[in-house]
Design an enzyme around this catalytic site. Structure first.
Site, PDB file in Angstrom:
ATOM      1  N   ILE A  64      10.041  49.525   2.380  1.00 18.49           N
ATOM      2  CA  ILE A  64       9.221  49.162   3.549  1.00 18.49           C
ATOM      3  C   ILE A  64       9.657  49.941   4.791  1.00 18.49           C
ATOM      4  O   ILE A  64       8.982  49.897   5.815  1.00 18.49           O
ATOM      5  CB  ILE A  64       9.218  47.638   3.838  1.00 18.49           C
ATOM      6  CG1 ILE A  64      10.646  47.090   3.971  1.00 18.49           C
ATOM      7  CG2 ILE A  64       8.422  46.887   2.783  1.00 18.49           C
ATOM      8  CD1 ILE A  64      10.712  45.688   4.554  1.00 18.49           C
ATOM      9  N   ALA A  85       9.159  41.049   1.321  1.00 19.71           N
ATOM     10  CA  ALA A  85      10.416  41.820   1.277  1.00 19.71           C
ATOM     11  C   ALA A  85      11.266  41.543   2.517  1.00 19.71           C
ATOM     12  O   ALA A  85      10.748  41.456   3.628  1.00 19.71           O
ATOM     13  CB  ALA A  85      10.116  43.315   1.184  1.00 19.71           C
ATOM     14  N   TYR A 152      20.545  36.794  10.791  1.00 18.00           N
ATOM     15  CA  TYR A 152      19.382  36.671   9.899  1.00 18.00           C
ATOM     16  C   TYR A 152      18.242  35.917  10.597  1.00 18.00           C
ATOM     17  O   TYR A 152      17.094  36.380  10.624  1.00 18.00           O
ATOM     18  CB  TYR A 152      19.798  35.955   8.611  1.00 18.00           C
ATOM     19  CG  TYR A 152      18.632  35.561   7.737  1.00 18.00           C
ATOM     20  CD1 TYR A 152      17.859  36.527   7.092  1.00 18.00           C
ATOM     21  CD2 TYR A 152      18.279  34.217   7.572  1.00 18.00           C
ATOM     22  CE1 TYR A 152      16.776  36.166   6.297  1.00 18.00           C
ATOM     23  CE2 TYR A 152      17.206  33.850   6.779  1.00 18.00           C
ATOM     24  CZ  TYR A 152      16.459  34.825   6.146  1.00 18.00           C
ATOM     25  OH  TYR A 152      15.379  34.463   5.367  1.00 18.00           O
TER      26      TYR A 152
END
Ligand SMILES: NC(=O)c1ccc[n+]([C@@H]2O[C@H](COP(=O)([O-])OP(=O)(O)OC[C@H]3O[C@@H](n4cnc5c(N)ncnc54)[C@H](O)[C@@H]3O)[C@@H](O)[C@H]2O)c1
Length: 325
Positions: A64, A85, A152
Site C-alpha cells: 500500500i 491492511a 498505534y
C-alpha cells in the site's frame, strides 16, 4: 449481502481480511486481495488456502506504500475497497513507531489518493478502539473523546482523520470502522486469546500483564465481518465512524477461566507488570452501528472461544499463524 460487485481488499491475506474475502467470494463477488505478505507473522499463505482455488478471487502481492501499483489495481473497475491492511499491534508500535506510522498513516493516505483517481464508489477503512485511549465513561460511544495512548492508536486516529478530510474536501465516500479486539480462527499470534490458548493447551501457565481485572470487548470474527459488509451496503455512512464490538466486556481473569473450562486444562496464570500503551478497559456502545448499519453481533464469548479452541486443536501446526522470532 453484497453480490457480484468488484471488490478490492487490502490486507486480504491477514486475519480479518481473509475472513472477509471468504465471505465475499462465497457470494459471487469478484474479489482482488492486495497484500505484501510481510513477516510480522508467518503462515499467512494458510489464511488464503481456500481462496486460492476460487475463480472469482485474484491474489496480488503488492504494497500500500506503492501508489502507482494501487492506481493500477483500481483502474480495473473496482467498485468497493475494504482497506484492511495495516501494521497492527500496540506493542510493535511502542518498539517501532515509524513502521506503524508509515503503513497506517501514509498507507491510508495512498489509498485515499488512489481512490480519488478512480471510479471507486465506496471505501471502508479499518480503524480501532485504540483511537479512544483511557475511557472517560463506559460503554464507549463514537462521541467519546479520542485521546490514544499508543503510537498505534495515534496512527489509526490520523488515518481516520485523513479519511474524514477526503470526504469533506473531495467528497470521497469513506467511513471508518472501529474494531474491538477481534478473535476467532486464524487470529494473529500476537493477540492475547491466541497466546493464552496456545499456552493452556500445552499445560503451560499464561502470563497476564497487570492484575487481570482489565476488561476487553471481545468480538468474534464472523460478527466483525458481517458488520464490515453491512457498512458497504448501508447509506448515510460517508465521513462517519462506527464501533464494531460485541457490546459486552470480559475481564482477562474471566477470559482465562473460560479458556480453562473450554480446554479442560487447569493451569495457574503468572501475573507481571502492565504493558506500556495498554488501556484499562474497552467496551463498545454499538447503538450507532445497530441503527445505521443494521449490525447485530450474535456470538457469545463462550461460543466464540469454543470455536477458536476447536480450530486450534484441529489445525496442523504449519497452518497456524506463527509469531516472528
Ligand atoms: N485484530 C483486531 O483485533 C483488530 C482490532 C482493531 C483494529 N484492527 C485493524 O484491523 C485490520 C486487520 O487486522 P488483522 O488483525 O487482520 O491484522 P493482520 O496483520 O492479520 O492483517 C493485516 C494484513 O495487512 C498486510 N499488510 C501490512 N502492511 C502492508 C503493506 N504495506 N502493504 C500491503 N499489505 C500490508 C499484512 O501482510 C497482513 O496480511 C488492521 O487495520 C488493524 O489495525 C484489528
Amino acid at each position: 449481502m453484497l453480490e457480484e460487485r468488484r471488490i478490492l481488499i487490502t490486507g486480504g491475506a491477514g486475519f480479518i481480511g481473509s475472513h472477509l474475502a471468504e465471505e465475499l467470494v462465497e457470494h459471487n463477488n469478484i474479489v482482488k486481495l492486495y497484500d505484501n505478505f510481510n513477516d510480522f507473522y508467518f503462515n499467512k499463505e494458510a489464511n488464503i488456502k481456500s481462496l486460492k482455488e476460487k475463480k472469482n478471487c485474484e491474489i496480488i502481492k503488492g504494497d500500500i506504500l506503492d501508489l502507482e501499483a494501487l492506481n493500477s489495481v483500481l483502474k480495473d473497475d473496482i467498485e468497493i475497497v475494504f482497506h484492511i491492511a495495516a501494521q497492527p499491534g500496540v506493542r510493535v508500535s511502542v518498539q517501532a513507531p515509524f513502521k506503524t506510522h508509515s503503513t497506517n498513516v501514509t498507507g491510508t493516505l495512498n489509498m485515499l489518493v488512489a481512490v480519488q483517481n478512480s471510479n471507486v464508489e465506496k471505501l471502508i477503512n479499518a480503524s480501532s478502539s485504540s483511537v479512544y485511549g483511557p475511557p472517560k465513561y463506559l460503554p464507549i460511544d463514537e462521541n467519546h473523546p479520542t485521546d490514544p495512548v499508543s503510537p498505534y492508536g495515534a496512527s489509526k486516529l490520523a488515518a481516520e482523520k485523513y479519511c474524514k478530510s477526503f470526504y469533506r474536501v473531495y467528497g470521497i465516500n469513506v467511513c471508518s470502522l472501529r474494531f474491538f479486539t477481534v478473535y476467532g480462527p486464524r487470529q494473529r499470534p500476537d493477540m492475547a486469546i491466541h497466546i493464552f490458548t496456545q499456552k493452556i493447551l500445552r499445560n503451560e501457565p499464561p502470563t497476564i500483564f497487570g492484575d487481570g481485572n482489565q476488561t476487553r470487548d471481545f468480538t468474534f470474527i464472523n460478527d466483525t465481518v458481517s458488520g464490515v459488509i453491512a457498512s458497504a451496503e448501508a447509506k448515510n455512512t460517508a465521513g462517519e465512524a462506527f464501533n464494531l464490538g460485541k457490546g459486552e466486556r470480559c475481564s482477562v481473569n474471566d477470559l482465562i477461566s473460560l479458556l480453562i473450562k473450554t480446554t479442560g486444562n487447569a493451569v495457574k496464570p503468572i501475573f507481571t507488570k502492565e504493558m506500556k500503551g495498554d488501556v484499562s478497559h474497552t467496551w463498545a456502545d454499538i447503538t450507532k452501528a445497530k441503527n445505521i448499519l443494521g449490525y447485530n453481533p450474535q456470538i457469545s464469548i463462550e461460543a466464540g472461544l469454543k470455536k477458536f479452541v476447536d480450530w486450534y486443536r484441529s489445525t496442523p501446526p504449519n497452518e497456524i499463524p506463527k509469531a516472528s522470532p
